[in-house]
Design a protein around this motif. Structure first.
Motif, short mmCIF file in Angstrom:
data_model
loop_
_atom_site.label_atom_id
_atom_site.label_comp_id
_atom_site.label_asym_id
_atom_site.label_seq_id
_atom_site.Cartn_x
_atom_site.Cartn_y
_atom_site.Cartn_z
N GLY A 20 1.37 -1.60 0.04
CA GLY A 20 0.10 -0.16 -0.09
C GLY A 20 0.97 1.35 -0.20
N ARG A 21 0.24 2.34 -0.57
CA ARG A 21 0.88 3.63 -0.54
C ARG A 21 1.34 4.35 0.70
N PRO A 22 2.07 5.03 1.33
CA PRO A 22 1.96 5.27 2.54
C PRO A 22 1.02 6.92 2.49
N LYS A 23 1.08 6.93 3.51
CA LYS A 23 -0.14 8.25 3.51
C LYS A 23 0.68 9.46 3.43
N THR A 24 0.13 10.18 2.19
CA THR A 24 0.60 11.05 1.10
C THR A 24 0.70 12.48 1.94
N PHE A 25 0.31 12.79 3.01
CA PHE A 25 -0.25 14.10 3.39
C PHE A 25 0.16 14.43 5.30
N THR A 26 0.54 15.78 5.41
CA THR A 26 0.96 15.57 6.54
C THR A 26 0.52 16.34 7.30
N LEU A 27 0.92 16.17 8.64
CA LEU A 27 -0.15 16.25 9.87
C LEU A 27 -0.77 18.20 9.82
N PRO A 28 0.40 18.84 9.34
CA PRO A 28 0.14 20.22 9.42
C PRO A 28 -0.75 20.73 8.25
N GLU A 29 -0.96 19.79 7.15
CA GLU A 29 -1.06 19.75 5.44
C GLU A 29 -2.57 19.32 6.09
N ARG A 30 -3.33 17.88 6.78
CA ARG A 30 -4.35 17.87 6.91
C ARG A 30 -5.22 18.81 8.36
N ARG A 31 -4.10 19.39 9.22
CA ARG A 31 -4.96 20.29 10.48
C ARG A 31 -6.19 21.69 8.99
N GLU A 32 -4.50 21.68 8.51
CA GLU A 32 -5.41 22.85 7.52
C GLU A 32 -6.65 22.41 6.41
N ILE A 33 -6.92 21.09 5.43
CA ILE A 33 -7.20 20.79 4.73
C ILE A 33 -9.05 20.66 6.42
N LYS A 34 -8.66 20.46 7.17
CA LYS A 34 -9.96 19.79 7.92
C LYS A 34 -10.46 21.68 8.28
N LYS A 35 -9.71 21.87 8.13
CA LYS A 35 -9.55 23.71 9.50
C LYS A 35 -10.84 24.13 7.91
N PHE A 36 -10.31 24.20 6.31
CA PHE A 36 -11.39 24.67 5.35
C PHE A 36 -12.11 24.30 5.06
N ALA A 37 -12.95 22.22 5.29
CA ALA A 37 -13.77 21.60 4.96
C ALA A 37 -14.40 21.90 6.19
N LYS A 38 -14.75 22.35 7.37
CA LYS A 38 -14.91 22.84 8.27
C LYS A 38 -15.90 24.22 8.10
N SER A 39 -14.75 25.10 7.63
CA SER A 39 -15.10 26.58 7.41
C SER A 39 -16.17 26.67 6.15
N LYS A 40 -17.29 27.95 5.89
CA LYS A 40 -17.81 27.82 5.04
C LYS A 40 -17.25 28.59 4.03
N PRO A 41 -17.90 28.16 2.43
CA PRO A 41 -17.10 29.07 1.19
C PRO A 41 -17.47 30.21 1.06
N VAL A 42 -18.29 31.38 1.58
CA VAL A 42 -18.42 32.43 1.59
C VAL A 42 -17.62 32.92 2.96
N GLU A 43 -16.87 32.64 3.85
CA GLU A 43 -15.97 32.43 4.95
C GLU A 43 -14.54 33.17 3.88
N HIS A 44 -15.05 33.10 2.52
CA HIS A 44 -13.57 32.81 1.94
C HIS A 44 -14.09 33.61 0.43
N GLY A 45 -14.65 34.51 0.50
CA GLY A 45 -15.11 34.98 -0.62
C GLY A 45 -15.35 33.62 -2.06
N LEU A 46 -16.25 32.59 -1.93
CA LEU A 46 -17.14 32.30 -2.68
C LEU A 46 -18.38 32.32 -2.94
N PRO A 47 -18.92 32.26 -3.78
CA PRO A 47 -20.02 32.26 -4.20
C PRO A 47 -21.55 31.21 -4.11
#
Length: 95
Positions: A20-47
């Motif tokens: 199997g392939r090792p995990k690709t994303f580092t812990l800081p990347e995983r935290r950032e991904i989780k942070k953005f996923a839990k936010s709302k797109p409008v908070e980032h100026g998206l329509p």
């Protein structure tokens, strides 16, 4: 294979690697991904009001959080982190 058998005997027939392939994303990347996923797109100026896998994946690449991420890889990562893109809070906003 013969050389491995001569060196290790019958143990060589049961390799110790898990494959199997090792995990690709580092812990800081995983935290950032989780942070953005839990936010709302409008908070980032998206329509739009909710994330889809494709929108979130594209956003993460544009923002430089990751170099590349597939929709399936993102889905698996979010499941591992316990994040759902359609939470009950989001569904309350629907008419």
């Amino acid at each position: 294979m013969i050389h491995n058998f001569n060196a290790d005997g019958f143990d060589s027939l049961y390799p110790k690697y898990k494959g199997g392939r090792p995990k690709t994303f580092t812990l800081p990347e995983r935290r950032e991904i989780k942070k953005f996923a839990k936010s709302k797109p409008v908070e980032h100026g998206l329509p739009f009001s909710t994330w889809s896998l494709s929108k979130l994946a594209e956003f993460l690449v544009v923002e430089g959080v990751v170099d590349d991420i597939s929709h399936e890889g993102l889905r698996i990562l979010l499941r591992e982190e316990g994040v759902s893109l359609s939470t009950p809070e989001d569904l309350e906003d629907l008419p």
